[in-house]
Write a protein that holds these residues in place. Sequence first.
Motif, PDB file in Angstrom:
ATOM      1  N   GLN A  71       0.831  -1.204   0.000  1.00 39.91           N
ATOM      2  CA  GLN A  71       0.000   0.000   0.000  1.00 39.91           C
ATOM      3  C   GLN A  71       0.865   1.254   0.000  1.00 39.91           C
ATOM      4  O   GLN A  71       0.571   2.216  -0.710  1.00 39.91           O
ATOM      5  CB  GLN A  71      -0.926   0.005   1.218  1.00 39.91           C
ATOM      6  CG  GLN A  71      -1.980  -1.063   1.170  1.00 39.91           C
ATOM      7  CD  GLN A  71      -2.797  -1.128   2.446  1.00 39.91           C
ATOM      8  OE1 GLN A  71      -2.632  -0.318   3.359  1.00 39.91           O
ATOM      9  NE2 GLN A  71      -3.689  -2.103   2.523  1.00 39.91           N
ATOM     10  N   PHE A  72       1.940   1.241   0.801  1.00 41.57           N
ATOM     11  CA  PHE A  72       2.858   2.373   0.849  1.00 41.57           C
ATOM     12  C   PHE A  72       3.456   2.630  -0.536  1.00 41.57           C
ATOM     13  O   PHE A  72       3.488   3.758  -1.014  1.00 41.57           O
ATOM     14  CB  PHE A  72       3.960   2.108   1.875  1.00 41.57           C
ATOM     15  CG  PHE A  72       5.098   3.080   1.808  1.00 41.57           C
ATOM     16  CD1 PHE A  72       4.950   4.388   2.254  1.00 41.57           C
ATOM     17  CD2 PHE A  72       6.330   2.703   1.282  1.00 41.57           C
ATOM     18  CE1 PHE A  72       5.998   5.296   2.175  1.00 41.57           C
ATOM     19  CE2 PHE A  72       7.381   3.591   1.209  1.00 41.57           C
ATOM     20  CZ  PHE A  72       7.219   4.894   1.656  1.00 41.57           C
ATOM     21  N   GLN A  73       3.934   1.568  -1.177  1.00 42.39           N
ATOM     22  CA  GLN A  73       4.543   1.712  -2.500  1.00 42.39           C
ATOM     23  C   GLN A  73       3.531   2.254  -3.510  1.00 42.39           C
ATOM     24  O   GLN A  73       3.860   3.134  -4.312  1.00 42.39           O
ATOM     25  CB  GLN A  73       5.104   0.381  -2.982  1.00 42.39           C
ATOM     26  CG  GLN A  73       5.827   0.497  -4.310  1.00 42.39           C
ATOM     27  CD  GLN A  73       6.575  -0.763  -4.686  1.00 42.39           C
ATOM     28  OE1 GLN A  73       6.633  -1.724  -3.929  1.00 42.39           O
ATOM     29  NE2 GLN A  73       7.159  -0.764  -5.854  1.00 42.39           N
ATOM     30  N   HIS A  74       2.314   1.766  -3.471  1.00 42.15           N
ATOM     31  CA  HIS A  74       1.273   2.249  -4.385  1.00 42.15           C
ATOM     32  C   HIS A  74       0.999   3.744  -4.162  1.00 42.15           C
ATOM     33  O   HIS A  74       0.957   4.528  -5.115  1.00 42.15           O
ATOM     34  CB  HIS A  74      -0.011   1.437  -4.191  1.00 42.15           C
ATOM     35  CG  HIS A  74      -1.148   1.914  -5.032  1.00 42.15           C
ATOM     36  ND1 HIS A  74      -1.223   1.688  -6.389  1.00 42.15           N
ATOM     37  CD2 HIS A  74      -2.245   2.636  -4.708  1.00 42.15           C
ATOM     38  CE1 HIS A  74      -2.312   2.245  -6.859  1.00 42.15           C
ATOM     39  NE2 HIS A  74      -2.965   2.828  -5.856  1.00 42.15           N
ATOM     40  N   LYS A  75       0.829   4.143  -2.903  1.00 45.41           N
ATOM     41  CA  LYS A  75       0.533   5.550  -2.592  1.00 45.41           C
ATOM     42  C   LYS A  75       1.677   6.471  -2.992  1.00 45.41           C
ATOM     43  O   LYS A  75       1.459   7.512  -3.625  1.00 45.41           O
ATOM     44  CB  LYS A  75       0.263   5.721  -1.085  1.00 45.41           C
ATOM     45  CG  LYS A  75      -1.016   5.111  -0.606  1.00 45.41           C
ATOM     46  CD  LYS A  75      -1.105   5.265   0.903  1.00 45.41           C
ATOM     47  CE  LYS A  75      -2.211   4.458   1.509  1.00 45.41           C
ATOM     48  NZ  LYS A  75      -2.198   4.552   2.986  1.00 45.41           N
ATOM     49  N   ILE A  76       2.907   6.096  -2.622  1.00 48.08           N
ATOM     50  CA  ILE A  76       4.037   6.986  -2.878  1.00 48.08           C
ATOM     51  C   ILE A  76       4.341   7.059  -4.377  1.00 48.08           C
ATOM     52  O   ILE A  76       4.713   8.110  -4.886  1.00 48.08           O
ATOM     53  CB  ILE A  76       5.273   6.593  -2.036  1.00 48.08           C
ATOM     54  CG1 ILE A  76       6.209   7.796  -1.913  1.00 48.08           C
ATOM     55  CG2 ILE A  76       5.997   5.394  -2.603  1.00 48.08           C
ATOM     56  CD1 ILE A  76       7.241   7.672  -0.820  1.00 48.08           C
ATOM     57  N   THR A  77       4.138   5.968  -5.092  1.00 47.55           N
ATOM     58  CA  THR A  77       4.352   5.971  -6.543  1.00 47.55           C
ATOM     59  C   THR A  77       3.331   6.876  -7.234  1.00 47.55           C
ATOM     60  O   THR A  77       3.679   7.632  -8.143  1.00 47.55           O
ATOM     61  CB  THR A  77       4.283   4.539  -7.109  1.00 47.55           C
ATOM     62  OG1 THR A  77       5.295   3.752  -6.471  1.00 47.55           O
ATOM     63  CG2 THR A  77       4.498   4.529  -8.610  1.00 47.55           C
ATOM     64  N   LYS A  78       2.110   6.828  -6.789  1.00 48.13           N
ATOM     65  CA  LYS A  78       1.056   7.679  -7.361  1.00 48.13           C
ATOM     66  C   LYS A  78       1.375   9.158  -7.134  1.00 48.13           C
ATOM     67  O   LYS A  78       1.283   9.980  -8.045  1.00 48.13           O
ATOM     68  CB  LYS A  78      -0.299   7.315  -6.750  1.00 48.13           C
ATOM     69  CG  LYS A  78      -1.475   7.919  -7.447  1.00 48.13           C
ATOM     70  CD  LYS A  78      -2.753   7.330  -6.883  1.00 48.13           C
ATOM     71  CE  LYS A  78      -3.904   7.650  -7.779  1.00 48.13           C
ATOM     72  NZ  LYS A  78      -5.145   7.016  -7.353  1.00 48.13           N
ATOM     73  N   ILE A  79       1.767   9.498  -5.917  1.00 48.58           N
ATOM     74  CA  ILE A  79       2.144  10.879  -5.597  1.00 48.58           C
ATOM     75  C   ILE A  79       3.361  11.290  -6.418  1.00 48.58           C
ATOM     76  O   ILE A  79       3.417  12.385  -6.966  1.00 48.58           O
ATOM     77  CB  ILE A  79       2.418  11.042  -4.084  1.00 48.58           C
ATOM     78  CG1 ILE A  79       1.125  10.835  -3.293  1.00 48.58           C
ATOM     79  CG2 ILE A  79       3.027  12.409  -3.786  1.00 48.58           C
ATOM     80  CD1 ILE A  79       1.333  10.647  -1.799  1.00 48.58           C
ATOM     81  N   TYR A  80       4.330  10.397  -6.524  1.00 47.09           N
ATOM     82  CA  TYR A  80       5.558  10.648  -7.292  1.00 47.09           C
ATOM     83  C   TYR A  80       5.226  10.980  -8.748  1.00 47.09           C
ATOM     84  O   TYR A  80       5.757  11.930  -9.318  1.00 47.09           O
ATOM     85  CB  TYR A  80       6.438   9.408  -7.212  1.00 47.09           C
ATOM     86  CG  TYR A  80       7.759   9.508  -7.928  1.00 47.09           C
ATOM     87  CD1 TYR A  80       8.845  10.132  -7.326  1.00 47.09           C
ATOM     88  CD2 TYR A  80       7.940   8.941  -9.184  1.00 47.09           C
ATOM     89  CE1 TYR A  80      10.075  10.204  -7.955  1.00 47.09           C
ATOM     90  CE2 TYR A  80       9.164   9.005  -9.819  1.00 47.09           C
ATOM     91  CZ  TYR A  80      10.226   9.637  -9.202  1.00 47.09           C
ATOM     92  OH  TYR A  80      11.448   9.705  -9.832  1.00 47.09           O
ATOM     93  N   GLN A  81       4.331  10.205  -9.329  1.00 47.50           N
ATOM     94  CA  GLN A  81       3.950  10.440 -10.730  1.00 47.50           C
ATOM     95  C   GLN A  81       3.238  11.780 -10.896  1.00 47.50           C
ATOM     96  O   GLN A  81       3.509  12.523 -11.838  1.00 47.50           O
ATOM     97  CB  GLN A  81       3.070   9.297 -11.238  1.00 47.50           C
ATOM     98  CG  GLN A  81       3.833   8.005 -11.377  1.00 47.50           C
ATOM     99  CD  GLN A  81       2.936   6.790 -11.579  1.00 47.50           C
ATOM    100  OE1 GLN A  81       1.735   6.832 -11.305  1.00 47.50           O
ATOM    101  NE2 GLN A  81       3.527   5.703 -12.039  1.00 47.50           N
ATOM    102  N   LEU A  82       2.363  12.107  -9.973  1.00 50.87           N
ATOM    103  CA  LEU A  82       1.641  13.382 -10.044  1.00 50.87           C
ATOM    104  C   LEU A  82       2.564  14.565  -9.771  1.00 50.87           C
ATOM    105  O   LEU A  82       2.528  15.573 -10.472  1.00 50.87           O
ATOM    106  CB  LEU A  82       0.478  13.393  -9.055  1.00 50.87           C
ATOM    107  CG  LEU A  82      -0.661  12.442  -9.351  1.00 50.87           C
ATOM    108  CD1 LEU A  82      -1.634  12.384  -8.177  1.00 50.87           C
ATOM    109  CD2 LEU A  82      -1.381  12.825 -10.624  1.00 50.87           C
ATOM    110  N   ALA A  83       3.403  14.453  -8.751  1.00 57.59           N
ATOM    111  CA  ALA A  83       4.286  15.549  -8.361  1.00 57.59           C
ATOM    112  C   ALA A  83       5.424  15.731  -9.364  1.00 57.59           C
ATOM    113  O   ALA A  83       5.938  16.844  -9.518  1.00 57.59           O
ATOM    114  CB  ALA A  83       4.854  15.312  -6.964  1.00 57.59           C
ATOM    115  N   GLY A  84       5.818  14.673 -10.035  1.00 59.14           N
ATOM    116  CA  GLY A  84       6.880  14.767 -11.019  1.00 59.14           C
ATOM    117  C   GLY A  84       6.510  15.660 -12.180  1.00 59.14           C
ATOM    118  O   GLY A  84       7.370  16.309 -12.792  1.00 59.14           O
TER     119      GLY A  84
END
Length: 115
Positions: free
Chosen positions: A97-110
């Motif tokens: 769940q952590f990896q999914h959440k942080i990856t999603k934020i990473y993609q949006l923030a990138g």
Amino acid sequence: MKSNRVLISIDEVEKFIGNHHLAFLYISKTNCSVCHALVPKVQEVMAKLPKIQMAFINVDDVPELAGHLSIFTAPVLILYVDGKEVLREARFVHLDQFQHKITKIYQLAGDTEPN
């Protein structure tokens, strides 16, 4: 370039957060078995997200940080985007769940990273 710094004061924490578009704090305690077991797993996730700068803080070394960041347990994982907290996980972190959440934020923030 990824940063695996150890921060030792609230001032260093604030500067670290302010100086990075994507800043990640791993907050642990000295005698916390969960903290020590989780580090390599979190580092593995972070290795896939190269724009996130990571720093470690031992709350036993900086006890005033607990009040400053409302830390009630350990470990605590916090992601900041442009100085704003956007993700916080604590104690028993579900890695998938952590990896999914942080990856999603990473993609949006990138997409909004300042030049």
